[in-house]
Write a protein that holds these residues in place. Sequence first.
Motif, PDB file in Angstrom:
ATOM      1  N   ARG A  72       0.900  -1.156   0.000  1.00 19.33           N
ATOM      2  CA  ARG A  72       0.000   0.000   0.000  1.00 19.33           C
ATOM      3  C   ARG A  72       0.941   1.209   0.000  1.00 19.33           C
ATOM      4  O   ARG A  72       1.776   1.342   0.886  1.00 19.33           O
ATOM      5  CB  ARG A  72      -0.897  -0.004   1.229  1.00 19.33           C
ATOM      6  N   THR A 125      -9.278  -8.745  -4.907  1.00 15.60           N
ATOM      7  CA  THR A 125      -9.401  -8.504  -3.462  1.00 15.60           C
ATOM      8  C   THR A 125     -10.336  -9.554  -2.879  1.00 15.60           C
ATOM      9  O   THR A 125     -11.333  -9.901  -3.500  1.00 15.60           O
ATOM     10  CB  THR A 125      -9.953  -7.094  -3.153  1.00 15.60           C
ATOM     11  N   ILE A 126      -9.997 -10.008  -1.672  1.00 11.91           N
ATOM     12  CA  ILE A 126     -10.866 -11.022  -1.043  1.00 11.91           C
ATOM     13  C   ILE A 126     -12.181 -10.411  -0.574  1.00 11.91           C
ATOM     14  O   ILE A 126     -13.125 -11.113  -0.266  1.00 11.91           O
ATOM     15  CB  ILE A 126     -10.172 -11.733   0.145  1.00 11.91           C
ATOM     16  N   ASP A 127     -12.238  -9.063  -0.500  1.00 12.54           N
ATOM     17  CA  ASP A 127     -13.393  -8.405   0.142  1.00 12.54           C
ATOM     18  C   ASP A 127     -14.682  -8.425  -0.674  1.00 12.54           C
ATOM     19  O   ASP A 127     -15.762  -8.234  -0.123  1.00 12.54           O
ATOM     20  CB  ASP A 127     -13.049  -6.943   0.457  1.00 12.54           C
ATOM     21  N   MET A 169     -12.526 -11.092   7.801  1.00  8.56           N
ATOM     22  CA  MET A 169     -12.093  -9.803   7.236  1.00  8.56           C
ATOM     23  C   MET A 169     -13.240  -9.069   6.548  1.00  8.56           C
ATOM     24  O   MET A 169     -14.272  -9.666   6.233  1.00  8.56           O
ATOM     25  CB  MET A 169     -10.930 -10.014   6.279  1.00  8.56           C
ATOM     26  N   GLY A 170     -13.015  -7.812   6.277  1.00 12.12           N
ATOM     27  CA  GLY A 170     -14.027  -6.962   5.636  1.00 12.12           C
ATOM     28  C   GLY A 170     -14.284  -5.748   6.500  1.00 12.12           C
ATOM     29  O   GLY A 170     -15.030  -5.833   7.480  1.00 12.12           O
ATOM     30  N   ARG A 171     -13.620  -4.632   6.151  1.00 10.51           N
ATOM     31  CA  ARG A 171     -13.772  -3.425   6.975  1.00 10.51           C
ATOM     32  C   ARG A 171     -15.074  -2.703   6.701  1.00 10.51           C
ATOM     33  O   ARG A 171     -15.770  -2.305   7.618  1.00 10.51           O
ATOM     34  CB  ARG A 171     -12.591  -2.475   6.734  1.00 10.51           C
ATOM     35  N   GLU A 222     -15.094  -7.858  10.423  1.00  9.54           N
ATOM     36  CA  GLU A 222     -14.032  -7.044  11.033  1.00  9.54           C
ATOM     37  C   GLU A 222     -14.429  -5.567  11.202  1.00  9.54           C
ATOM     38  O   GLU A 222     -14.096  -4.931  12.204  1.00  9.54           O
ATOM     39  CB  GLU A 222     -12.821  -7.161  10.088  1.00  9.54           C
ATOM     40  N   HIS A 249      -5.273 -13.366   8.885  1.00  6.06           N
ATOM     41  CA  HIS A 249      -4.683 -13.457   7.547  1.00  6.06           C
ATOM     42  C   HIS A 249      -4.702 -14.845   6.929  1.00  6.06           C
ATOM     43  O   HIS A 249      -4.361 -14.988   5.750  1.00  6.06           O
ATOM     44  CB  HIS A 249      -3.254 -12.885   7.569  1.00  6.06           C
ATOM     45  N   ARG A 252      -6.387 -14.838   3.672  1.00  5.84           N
ATOM     46  CA  ARG A 252      -5.841 -14.275   2.441  1.00  5.84           C
ATOM     47  C   ARG A 252      -4.921 -15.250   1.695  1.00  5.84           C
ATOM     48  O   ARG A 252      -4.519 -14.967   0.560  1.00  5.84           O
ATOM     49  CB  ARG A 252      -5.063 -12.980   2.747  1.00  5.84           C
TER      50      ARG A 252
HETATM   51  O1  F6P Z   1      -8.540  -5.476   1.576  1.00 11.36           O
HETATM   52  C1  F6P Z   1      -8.228  -6.776   1.927  1.00 11.36           C
HETATM   53  C2  F6P Z   1      -8.045  -6.927   3.400  1.00 11.36           C
HETATM   54  O2  F6P Z   1      -7.704  -8.267   3.636  1.00 11.36           O
HETATM   55  C3  F6P Z   1      -9.213  -6.496   4.270  1.00 11.36           C
HETATM   56  O3  F6P Z   1     -10.242  -7.430   4.368  1.00 11.36           O
HETATM   57  C4  F6P Z   1      -8.515  -6.254   5.593  1.00 11.36           C
HETATM   58  O4  F6P Z   1      -9.240  -5.362   6.378  1.00 11.36           O
HETATM   59  C5  F6P Z   1      -7.204  -5.679   5.172  1.00 11.36           C
HETATM   60  O5  F6P Z   1      -6.961  -6.134   3.854  1.00 11.36           O
HETATM   61  C6  F6P Z   1      -6.031  -6.033   6.059  1.00 11.36           C
HETATM   62  O6  F6P Z   1      -4.899  -5.411   5.579  1.00 11.36           O
HETATM   63  P1  F6P Z   1      -3.409  -5.713   6.075  1.00 11.36           P
HETATM   64  O7  F6P Z   1      -3.022  -7.057   5.572  1.00 11.36           O
HETATM   65  O8  F6P Z   1      -2.604  -4.629   5.463  1.00 11.36           O
HETATM   66  O9  F6P Z   1      -3.461  -5.673   7.556  1.00 11.36           O
END
Ligand code: F6P
Length: 319
Positions: A72, A125-127, A169-171, A222, A249, A252
């Motif tokens: 990022r 993206t997994i979201d 996950m999923g903000r 999340e 994680h 992912r």
């Molecule tokens: O955008 C994908 C994601 O896995 C979200 O679901 C999660 O909130 C975020 O990335 C976590 O990011 P990082 O791996 O940078 O902590």
Amino acid sequence: MKTIAVLTSGGDAPGMNAAVRAVVRSGIYNGCKVFGVNRGYRGLIDGDLFEMDLSSVGDIIHRGGTILKSARCLEFKTEEGRAKALNVLKVFGIDGLVVIGGDGSFQGAQKVSEMGFPAIGIPGTIDNDLAYTDYTIGFDTTLNTVIDAISKIRDTSSSHERVSIIEVMGRHCGDIALYSGLAGGAEVIIIPEAEYNEDEICKKLIQSKNRGKKHSIIMLAEGVGGAQELSEKIKEKTGIESRATILGHIQRGGSPSAFDRIIASQMGAKAVELLLEGKSSRVVGIKNNEIIDMDIHEALAIERKLNTDIYKLVDVLSI
Ligand code: F6P
């Protein structure tokens, strides 16, 4: 169009490698040179590019993560950062950029195309939080990972007659919780898109217990968070023992599902096709089982809506 660059950006997702492979192989098949960019926009700013050949994407279709690595990059959000990146693209003789990532990465691609440089987005993206497409690459694999975890937690939850809260996950988007909850037979779904009432949830758990259910599963996104706290409150209000698990994680990673490999391959090839047609500022996706493309601004402007039918169905099927 002669030279294409491809990068992966944001949180990695299973199937990104299959998409990279598709961009590289279909690019070379169509007479292009293809460069890989390491670490997403960070690598673009730093000039960390390398030419890829057919064998650089050999033996990766089944691998999770991304061979191009991901990051990022805050600097890319600044004009100076983007100017550096554009200069690198020119120096390497790149004519078009393929960005594999989520909404943040697409905003980057949008900016690149606004600067007059052809860019195409592939949803990785997994979201599953991009409204213009039915599925993003990685979502299906993650659902399978989560339902495997739910099944394992079910075993112990049932032996101990507990309530199990599983945080996924999923903000901002509750799709992982919602769809894995349906597939995993959860009693309750708690997601950012829908209000919830703790007392109503406790009532449902008590009623379930009274009608003979041995245990209950709560899927928590999340973005709502607080699994441990919720677990303690449930114990206090219902008297039923409760445990919280945060999957993290693990969601992912892993080998991509057949579905993710298929859409990643189709979308990668489509992105190259669009660049060869001279198109820019587009994203590819899947709608009603067809690979589509759309203007990037239009795609990002579509508002996500909760699938209320699925949300209600979970409730109906868990009485
Ligand atoms: O955008 C994908 C994601 O896995 C979200 O679901 C999660 O909130 C975020 O990335 C976590 O990011 P990082 O791996 O940078 O902590």
